[in-house]
Design a protein around this motif. Structure first.
Motif, PDB file in Angstrom:
ATOM      1  N   MET A 138      45.165  36.466  41.771  1.00 42.78           N
ATOM      2  CA  MET A 138      43.964  35.626  41.676  1.00 42.78           C
ATOM      3  C   MET A 138      44.347  34.142  41.683  1.00 42.78           C
ATOM      4  SD  MET A 138      41.337  35.047  38.531  1.00 42.78           S
ATOM      5  CE  MET A 138      42.582  34.053  37.729  1.00 42.78           C
ATOM      6  N   PHE A 167      36.820  38.627  44.382  1.00 47.03           N
ATOM      7  CA  PHE A 167      37.655  38.912  43.226  1.00 47.03           C
ATOM      8  C   PHE A 167      38.787  39.847  43.617  1.00 47.03           C
ATOM      9  CE2 PHE A 167      35.919  43.161  42.456  1.00 47.03           C
ATOM     10  CZ  PHE A 167      34.664  43.082  43.044  1.00 47.03           C
ATOM     11  N   ILE A 201      38.015  35.029  42.261  1.00 46.89           N
ATOM     12  CA  ILE A 201      38.679  34.002  43.068  1.00 46.89           C
ATOM     13  C   ILE A 201      37.685  32.884  43.374  1.00 46.89           C
ATOM     14  CG2 ILE A 201      39.764  33.498  45.303  1.00 46.89           C
ATOM     15  CD1 ILE A 201      40.581  36.579  45.285  1.00 46.89           C
TER      16      ILE A 201
END
Ligand SMILES: [Zn+2]
Length: 128
Positions: free
Chosen positions: A120, A28, A19
């Motif tokens: 994400m 993440f 991310i």
């Protein structure tokens, strides 16, 4: 720390759904489809956490919490950090559990990569 999965993710040796990242921390999406914030230094528990890294983590937790809330449109955000095998963790990670007023949406499950990709993208788009 050759066999540490987090070091492998931090060093981009295995694919992950990142991310955001900077020199000190990385965010993440976990296998359970929940966003995580992890220090880039290998810190196994909160007892090893220094003030500098702690401060960097707090900054990132704040940004990711806002991005999770906005990006996923959840009703609340629950953040956990656990220490030592007795508590189920051997690495200092901060996990974000998006929560909904509708209990049925709060079930934990392993998810497909496509769903993790979507999470994400949504959180990343809301990240400032
Ligand atoms: Zn590591």
């Amino acid at each position: 720390m050759d066999d540490c999965i987090f070091c492998k993710i931090i060093n981009h040796q295995i694919p992950s759904f990142v991310i955001a990242e900077n020199d000190n921390v990385i965010a993440f999406v976990s296998r359970q489809n929940d966003p995580l914030v992890v220090p880039k230094k290998h810190i196994k528990d909160i007892y090893e956490l220094d003030d500098q890294t702690g401060s960097e983590i707090i900054k990132e937790l704040n940004k990711i919490a806002k991005a999770v809330k906005k990006g996923l449109g959840c009703d609340g955000v629950y953040i956990t950090q656990a220490n030592e095998p007795a508590a189920g963790r051997t690495y200092s990670i901060f996990i974000f559990y998006p929560k909904w007023n509708d209990e049925a949406k709060n079930e934990v499950k392993l998810t497909e990569d496509t769903e993790r990709q979507i999470t994400m993208e949504k959180v990343k788009a809301a990240y400032e």
